[in-house]
Write an enzyme that holds these catalytic residues in place. Structure first.
Site, PDB file in Angstrom:
ATOM      1  N   GLN A 109       0.795  -1.220   0.000  1.00 18.93           N
ATOM      2  CA  GLN A 109       0.000   0.000   0.000  1.00 18.93           C
ATOM      3  C   GLN A 109       0.833   1.279   0.000  1.00 18.93           C
ATOM      4  O   GLN A 109       0.342   2.342  -0.358  1.00 18.93           O
ATOM      5  CB  GLN A 109      -0.969  -0.018   1.186  1.00 18.93           C
ATOM      6  CG  GLN A 109      -1.999  -1.135   1.054  1.00 18.93           C
ATOM      7  CD  GLN A 109      -2.946  -1.197   2.233  1.00 18.93           C
ATOM      8  OE1 GLN A 109      -2.664  -1.852   3.223  1.00 18.93           O
ATOM      9  NE2 GLN A 109      -4.076  -0.520   2.155  1.00 18.93           N
ATOM     10  N   HIS A 156      -1.828  -4.893 -12.601  1.00 24.71           N
ATOM     11  CA  HIS A 156      -1.302  -4.684 -13.957  1.00 24.71           C
ATOM     12  C   HIS A 156      -2.223  -5.280 -15.012  1.00 24.71           C
ATOM     13  O   HIS A 156      -2.465  -4.670 -16.042  1.00 24.71           O
ATOM     14  CB  HIS A 156       0.091  -5.325 -14.100  1.00 24.71           C
ATOM     15  CG  HIS A 156       1.131  -4.615 -13.283  1.00 24.71           C
ATOM     16  ND1 HIS A 156       2.319  -5.193 -12.900  1.00 24.71           N
ATOM     17  CD2 HIS A 156       1.152  -3.362 -12.773  1.00 24.71           C
ATOM     18  CE1 HIS A 156       3.017  -4.327 -12.195  1.00 24.71           C
ATOM     19  NE2 HIS A 156       2.332  -3.216 -12.101  1.00 24.71           N
ATOM     20  N   ASP A 183       2.382   0.551  -7.946  1.00 23.56           N
ATOM     21  CA  ASP A 183       3.715   0.579  -8.570  1.00 23.56           C
ATOM     22  C   ASP A 183       4.623   1.631  -7.917  1.00 23.56           C
ATOM     23  O   ASP A 183       5.812   1.401  -7.733  1.00 23.56           O
ATOM     24  CB  ASP A 183       3.619   0.904 -10.071  1.00 23.56           C
ATOM     25  CG  ASP A 183       3.144  -0.304 -10.875  1.00 23.56           C
ATOM     26  OD1 ASP A 183       2.826  -1.344 -10.254  1.00 23.56           O
ATOM     27  OD2 ASP A 183       3.092  -0.209 -12.110  1.00 23.56           O
ATOM     28  N   ARG A 220       3.922   0.169  12.988  1.00 24.61           N
ATOM     29  CA  ARG A 220       3.601  -1.158  12.441  1.00 24.61           C
ATOM     30  C   ARG A 220       3.644  -1.085  10.910  1.00 24.61           C
ATOM     31  O   ARG A 220       2.925  -0.303  10.299  1.00 24.61           O
ATOM     32  CB  ARG A 220       2.208  -1.604  12.878  1.00 24.61           C
ATOM     33  CG  ARG A 220       1.784  -2.912  12.206  1.00 24.61           C
ATOM     34  CD  ARG A 220       0.301  -3.155  12.391  1.00 24.61           C
ATOM     35  NE  ARG A 220      -0.140  -4.394  11.790  1.00 24.61           N
ATOM     36  CZ  ARG A 220      -1.146  -4.484  10.926  1.00 24.61           C
ATOM     37  NH1 ARG A 220      -1.813  -3.409  10.548  1.00 24.61           N
ATOM     38  NH2 ARG A 220      -1.496  -5.647  10.438  1.00 24.61           N
ATOM     39  N   HIS A 225       0.921  -9.329   4.522  1.00 25.78           N
ATOM     40  CA  HIS A 225      -0.237  -8.436   4.430  1.00 25.78           C
ATOM     41  C   HIS A 225      -0.756  -8.495   2.985  1.00 25.78           C
ATOM     42  O   HIS A 225      -0.592  -7.544   2.218  1.00 25.78           O
ATOM     43  CB  HIS A 225       0.175  -7.016   4.829  1.00 25.78           C
ATOM     44  CG  HIS A 225      -0.972  -6.111   5.182  1.00 25.78           C
ATOM     45  ND1 HIS A 225      -1.101  -5.505   6.416  1.00 25.78           N
ATOM     46  CD2 HIS A 225      -2.042  -5.687   4.466  1.00 25.78           C
ATOM     47  CE1 HIS A 225      -2.191  -4.754   6.433  1.00 25.78           C
ATOM     48  NE2 HIS A 225      -2.780  -4.837   5.259  1.00 25.78           N
ATOM     49  N   ASN A 260      -2.061 -10.659   8.429  1.00 23.87           N
ATOM     50  CA  ASN A 260      -3.028  -9.585   8.594  1.00 23.87           C
ATOM     51  C   ASN A 260      -4.390 -10.012   8.062  1.00 23.87           C
ATOM     52  O   ASN A 260      -4.506 -10.455   6.918  1.00 23.87           O
ATOM     53  CB  ASN A 260      -2.575  -8.343   7.820  1.00 23.87           C
ATOM     54  CG  ASN A 260      -3.589  -7.219   7.943  1.00 23.87           C
ATOM     55  OD1 ASN A 260      -3.749  -6.643   9.021  1.00 23.87           O
ATOM     56  ND2 ASN A 260      -4.304  -6.917   6.866  1.00 23.87           N
ATOM     57  N   GLU A 261      -5.412  -9.882   8.885  1.00 21.97           N
ATOM     58  CA  GLU A 261      -6.810 -10.072   8.490  1.00 21.97           C
ATOM     59  C   GLU A 261      -7.035 -11.256   7.549  1.00 21.97           C
ATOM     60  O   GLU A 261      -7.417 -11.075   6.388  1.00 21.97           O
ATOM     61  CB  GLU A 261      -7.353  -8.792   7.842  1.00 21.97           C
ATOM     62  CG  GLU A 261      -7.330  -7.591   8.754  1.00 21.97           C
ATOM     63  CD  GLU A 261      -8.245  -6.454   8.294  1.00 21.97           C
ATOM     64  OE1 GLU A 261      -8.925  -6.601   7.267  1.00 21.97           O
ATOM     65  OE2 GLU A 261      -8.292  -5.429   8.997  1.00 21.97           O
ATOM     66  N   ASN A 263      -7.748  -5.542  14.562  1.00 16.00           N
ATOM     67  CA  ASN A 263      -8.092  -4.467  13.626  1.00 16.00           C
ATOM     68  C   ASN A 263      -9.587  -4.241  13.759  1.00 16.00           C
ATOM     69  O   ASN A 263     -10.379  -5.134  13.432  1.00 16.00           O
ATOM     70  CB  ASN A 263      -7.786  -4.870  12.177  1.00 16.00           C
ATOM     71  CG  ASN A 263      -6.298  -5.028  11.908  1.00 16.00           C
ATOM     72  OD1 ASN A 263      -5.466  -4.780  12.785  1.00 16.00           O
ATOM     73  ND2 ASN A 263      -5.958  -5.420  10.695  1.00 16.00           N
ATOM     74  N   TYR A 271     -12.822  -1.325  13.184  1.00 15.25           N
ATOM     75  CA  TYR A 271     -13.211  -0.036  12.611  1.00 15.25           C
ATOM     76  C   TYR A 271     -14.650   0.374  12.896  1.00 15.25           C
ATOM     77  O   TYR A 271     -14.946   1.545  13.000  1.00 15.25           O
ATOM     78  CB  TYR A 271     -13.061  -0.077  11.081  1.00 15.25           C
ATOM     79  CG  TYR A 271     -11.632  -0.085  10.591  1.00 15.25           C
ATOM     80  CD1 TYR A 271     -10.891  -1.259  10.526  1.00 15.25           C
ATOM     81  CD2 TYR A 271     -11.021   1.091  10.175  1.00 15.25           C
ATOM     82  CE1 TYR A 271      -9.590  -1.272  10.066  1.00 15.25           C
ATOM     83  CE2 TYR A 271      -9.711   1.096   9.713  1.00 15.25           C
ATOM     84  CZ  TYR A 271      -8.994  -0.086   9.660  1.00 15.25           C
ATOM     85  OH  TYR A 271      -7.703  -0.085   9.213  1.00 15.25           O
ATOM     86  N   GLU A 316      -4.975  -1.827  14.081  1.00 13.99           N
ATOM     87  CA  GLU A 316      -5.609  -0.911  13.125  1.00 13.99           C
ATOM     88  C   GLU A 316      -6.906  -0.358  13.687  1.00 13.99           C
ATOM     89  O   GLU A 316      -7.723  -1.104  14.238  1.00 13.99           O
ATOM     90  CB  GLU A 316      -5.953  -1.608  11.797  1.00 13.99           C
ATOM     91  CG  GLU A 316      -4.770  -1.919  10.935  1.00 13.99           C
ATOM     92  CD  GLU A 316      -5.172  -2.478   9.574  1.00 13.99           C
ATOM     93  OE1 GLU A 316      -6.257  -2.131   9.059  1.00 13.99           O
ATOM     94  OE2 GLU A 316      -4.385  -3.275   9.041  1.00 13.99           O
TER      95      GLU A 316
HETATM   96  C1  NOJ Z   1      -7.706  -3.440   6.636  1.00 13.13           C
HETATM   97  C2  NOJ Z   1      -6.358  -3.765   6.050  1.00 13.13           C
HETATM   98  O1  NOJ Z   1      -5.491  -4.399   6.910  1.00 13.13           O
HETATM   99  C3  NOJ Z   1      -5.712  -2.565   5.389  1.00 13.13           C
HETATM  100  O2  NOJ Z   1      -4.864  -3.063   4.416  1.00 13.13           O
HETATM  101  C4  NOJ Z   1      -6.770  -1.639   4.851  1.00 13.13           C
HETATM  102  O3  NOJ Z   1      -6.226  -0.623   4.079  1.00 13.13           O
HETATM  103  C5  NOJ Z   1      -7.535  -1.053   6.020  1.00 13.13           C
HETATM  104  N1  NOJ Z   1      -8.051  -2.097   6.865  1.00 13.13           N
HETATM  105  C6  NOJ Z   1      -8.667  -0.109   5.632  1.00 13.13           C
HETATM  106  O4  NOJ Z   1      -9.571  -0.772   4.846  1.00 13.13           O
END
Ligand code: NOJ
Length: 498
Positions: free
Chosen positions: A50, A70, A83, A108, A153, A197-198, A337, A339, A406
């Site tokens: 990212q 791509h 990229d 992190r 990730h 991750n997730e 994580n 939200y 997160e």
């Molecule tokens: C979850 C992911 O771990 C991360 O890659 C993503 O950008 C954020 N939460 C927000 O969606």
């Protein structure tokens, strides 16, 4: 009476505390202590694909996300890719300057597997990739910032996908070899490791619906297999660390799990409990519960659905035997994580005949239209959910240490990001309230440190505390208003009245 209590206890949903419902106004009143403990760690979060860019620099191999962006730009909302992204690979100096400015205790970030092993396999080891992360880690430590490292990730080496990726048990050995490389090279300085991750967010669109790379459409089968292999790979890496590295390095290993919290308008605590099992328990129960294995409710229901579909056994892989024991207890902390929250209801009729995680879950999720809405369609501000979720984890998983890896808010990139401040203020208050409730939360990280590539949303959803000038080759970072707000919290360990 006792029998009734026993039945309810076995059902487990007593761990859904009678508590706060969502007020809808994105604020939370403080309770108890007003300051965070001195040793509480505040930080920010990113991931390699990212932010790093330099997708093929210095020997890096392609990952499934390189290939996907791509070859299928139509699948990305603004037809962009990673990229160049924020070019953190070339401009870590800018990241460091901003991290210092923010005064974070930890950072992190994730390691790109294909920088270390371009083909995914040890035979392709790339010293330049190792040098890059050595430099990042050394600079962080020289500036008093603790590195917190995610090993995987989403950016799976394309060559491993050619062998079936997360649906091939061979992945376990490949991951453990890669983990061994990371512990060996960086473990003298990295003390907090996150294996994955997730997993659900990776496995479901990757090997279930096929929306995301590697675009395998095997709903209700490939996604569960992917999750089972992640659990096994995680446990194998955990035990490798304990047996080979812990005595010298004294670090800890966990896994980042994501879930919303769930509320029921009809106070159906059993349904809330079931939703938490399907979303969090699917990975947390095998690792952090006393009994191990997939949550009982899932085992039963998915087996029932599978038999109804004419199969001879469950689509949910069995974790019985050796693996169950290896996985149970294989986490020093739970990385969370979180939200947002949803309302849940039982669906009035089963969702069709085709197998899928969605059909097994068989629950309707809604939100209240009054809840403050972020730029991301799935994200509303419901801080009560954070406090309730942390309480649930305390009760369900024996008060395991929780590191929040997160939490954050998206908008369209404004520098005066007042809604992000409102969100962070209420969610950080929820974390402090949970600590005051006795929850063992030791760290908190904002997603994200800088604006970055939000997967299939491209660069349209901005989560950063810092904006990145995506037009200039320099990719300068500028603090948003929320960066100033967060720094004040870090400096004072208190939530300011704004
Ligand atoms: C979850 C992911 O771990 C991360 O890659 C993503 O950008 C954020 N939460 C927000 O969606």
């Amino acid at each position: 009476m006792w029998i009734l209590i026993l039945i309810i206890n076995v059902a487990g949903f007593l761990n859904i505390a009678e508590g706060i419902g969502p007020s809808g106004n994105c604020t939370l009143l403080p309770k108890g202590e007003r300051s965070f403990p001195q040793n509480f760690s505040f930080g920010v979060s990113t991931s390699a694909y990212q932010i790093e860019g330099s997708w093929n620099a210095d020997g890096k191999g392609p990952s499934i996300w390189d290939e996907f962006c791509h070859n299928h730009p139509d699948n990305i909302l603004d037809r962009t890719n990673g990229d160049i992204a924020a070019n953190s690979y070339r401009r870590f100096d800018l990241d460091l300057e901003a991290l210092r400015d923010l005064k974070v205790n930890h950072y992190r970030f994730s390691i790109s597997w294909t920088r270390i092993y371009p083909s995914g396999d040890i035979s392709s080891k790339n010293q330049k990739g190792i040098d890059y992360y050595n430099n990042v880690i050394n600079q962080l430590i020289a500036n008093g910032i603790q590195p917190m490292v995610t090993m995987f990730h989403y950016d799976l080496p394309i060559e491993l996908q050619k062998l079936g990726g997360l649906t091939n048990e061979l992945f376990i050995d490949q991951f453990v070899t890669y983990a061994d490389e990371l512990f060996k090279n960086f473990g003298d300085r990295v003390k907090t490791w996150i294996t994955f991750n997730e997993p659900v967010r990776f496995c479901k669109p990757g090997y279930g619906t096929g929306r995301d790379p590697p675009q395998i459409k095997a709903s209700g089968i490939g996604d569960y297999l992917c999750i089972a292999n992640i659990l096994k790979s995680h446990a194998a890496a955990y035990h490798l660390y304990r047996s080979k590295y812990f005595d010298e390095q004294h670090g800890k290993v966990g896994i980042s799990l994501d879930t919303s919290y769930f509320f029921s308008k009809s106070n159906d605590n059993e349904l809330v409990y079931r939703s938490l099992q399907y979303n969090l328990g699917i990975l947390a129960h095998p690792i952090y519960s006393k009994s191990g294995g997939f949550p009982e409710v899932m085992v039963k229901e998915i087996e029932r659905n599978s038999l109804q579909e004419g199969r001879l056994k469950s689509r949910l892989p069995s974790l019985e035997g050796k693996w169950k024991d290896l996985i149970r207890g294989s986490g020093d902390f739970l990385a969370l994580n979180h939200y947002t929250s949803k309302y849940v209801e039982r669906s009035p009729q089963p969702l069709g005949d085709n197998p899928s995680m969605q059909r097994d879950y068989d629950t309707i999720e809604t939100v209240d239209e009054n809840w403050l809405q972020a730029h991301s369609y799935w994200l509303n501000c419901v801080p009560e959910g954070m406090e309730m979720l942390l309480n649930f984890i305390r009760d369900e998983y024996n008060n395991i240490e929780v590191i929040i890896t997160e939490n954050g808010w998206s908008d369209s990139g404004e520098i005066e990001d007042n809604n992000r401040i409102v969100y962070l203020k209420s969610y950080i208050q929820a974390v402090l309230n949970a600590i005051n409730d006795g929850c063992n939360v030791t760290a908190y990280s904002v997603w994200s440190f800088i604006d970055n590539f939000e997967w299939i949303q491209g660069y349209t959803d901005k989560f950063g505390l810092y904006s990145v000038n995506m037009i200039s080759p320099e990719r300068q970072r500028s603090p948003k208003k929320s960066a100033r707000f967060y720094r004040q919290i870090i400096e004072t360990r208190k939530i300011p009245n704004v």
